[in-house]
Design an enzyme around this catalytic site. Sequence first.
Site, PDB file in Angstrom:
ATOM      1  CB  THR A   1      -1.239   0.389   1.930  1.00  0.00           C
ATOM      2  OG1 THR A   1      -1.727  -1.046   0.978  1.00  0.00           O
ATOM      3  CG2 THR A   1      -1.955   1.315   1.175  1.00  0.00           C
TER       4      THR A   1
ATOM      5  CB  SER B   1       2.844  -7.566   1.252  1.00  0.00           C
ATOM      6  OG  SER B   1       1.329  -7.878   2.096  1.00  0.00           O
TER       7      SER B   1
ATOM      8  CB  THR C   1      -0.037  -3.749   6.021  1.00  0.00           C
ATOM      9  OG1 THR C   1      -0.799  -4.108   6.060  1.00  0.00           O
ATOM     10  CG2 THR C   1       0.886  -2.668   5.968  1.00  0.00           C
ATOM     11  CG  ASP C   2      -2.361  -7.157   3.527  1.00  0.00           C
ATOM     12  OD1 ASP C   2      -2.570  -6.682   3.793  1.00  0.00           O
ATOM     13  OD2 ASP C   2      -3.078  -7.689   2.341  1.00  0.00           O
TER      14      ASP C   2
HETATM   15  N1  ASP Z   1      -2.987  -5.213   0.685  1.00  0.00           N
HETATM   16  C1  ASP Z   1      -2.028  -4.889   0.575  1.00  0.00           C
HETATM   17  C2  ASP Z   1      -0.875  -5.346   1.237  1.00  0.00           C
HETATM   18  O1  ASP Z   1      -0.475  -6.194   2.005  1.00  0.00           O
HETATM   19  C3  ASP Z   1      -1.584  -3.505   2.724  1.00  0.00           C
HETATM   20  C4  ASP Z   1      -0.172  -3.106   2.690  1.00  0.00           C
HETATM   21  O2  ASP Z   1       0.113  -2.818   1.987  1.00  0.00           O
HETATM   22  O3  ASP Z   1      -0.946  -1.810   3.380  1.00  0.00           O
HETATM   23  O4  ASP Z   1      -0.576  -5.002  -0.407  1.00  0.00           O
END
Ligand code: ASP
Length: 324
Positions: free
Chosen positions: A12, A54, A86-87
């Site tokens: 993200t 991710s 973050t995932d």
């Molecule tokens: N869905 C996103 C990912 O993990 C969430 C993020 O990066 O905050 O790429």
Amino acid sequence: MSRIVVLGMGGTIAMSPSASGGVVPALDASALIAAVPELAAHDITARTLRSLPSPSVGFDDLAALAEAVRAEVDGGADGVVVTHGTDTLEESAFLLDATLDPGVPVVVTGAMRHPTAPGADGPANLLAAVTVAASPEARGLGVLVVLSDEVHGARFVRKTHTSSTAAFASPGVGPYGILVEGEPRLRRVDPVSPRLPVPATATPPRVGLVTVSLGDDGELLRHAAPALDGVVLAGLGAGHVPEVMVPAVAETAARVPVVLTSRTGGGSVLRTTYGYPGSERDLLARGLVHGGFLDPAKARVLLHLLLADGADRARVEAAFAAYR
Ligand code: ASP
């Protein structure tokens, strides 16, 4: 001035709105740095390794990332920052922690809000991550995760909320420190550094993660087990399964390593407290490996690294024992 390398993996923090709706990875690592004028005070080299959401990061991507970090450290970087979705950030950070030397700071960061969202947190997280990576205080702590002005150890941190900017926490342990007016204040925590080899991609082991729930009779595990080289059980409470599931668990553990962890999200699996069928005493006596303080996702990464390195049962036990 410290020399910091920023390696971009996507997520993200690097996303932009797409024509078909929703945000998708789009920005390279240099664009992320250019968006934070305060970073001009640092000597930064940016490299984009991947541009992935991710959930689609795989062990082969992490092998490339670990090699890239190692090459930058060998090349004289004073610190390395990885920008990541973050995932699965907690799994990637843990893999780096288990494979790299804990000397030079390696800091993983990301964002909960994309760059065009009001109150985007990526720029502040990136600045904080670079500041920590450049800090002598961060040396020797192992891989760190920095978001929301908190500094977490890779072996403890988890994503605990779907959308909050304060999504990352180290349940039961707390962060290693915080940034105060942009300055890291960290406590010393000894790293656990197995320095396992980065896995080769040719024939990766298959490690299953099975979350136990009320009424589980073991059929799912029984069906999956023949295809698996190892299993992590996310058990109930302090490491328990329903009595009816015990035969499937025992049969699996007789064939491949089965690591016992907890689905609760905090604390260690117990060893000696409960004595009923399906309790931690029962399961450990049947040959399950004690997962210590590692949560199920991290235990799966560690078992993957160990099996990829050809570890036998004794080595698997010894490696997990370091995380008690
Ligand atoms: N869905 C996103 C990912 O993990 C969430 C993020 O990066 O905050 O790429």
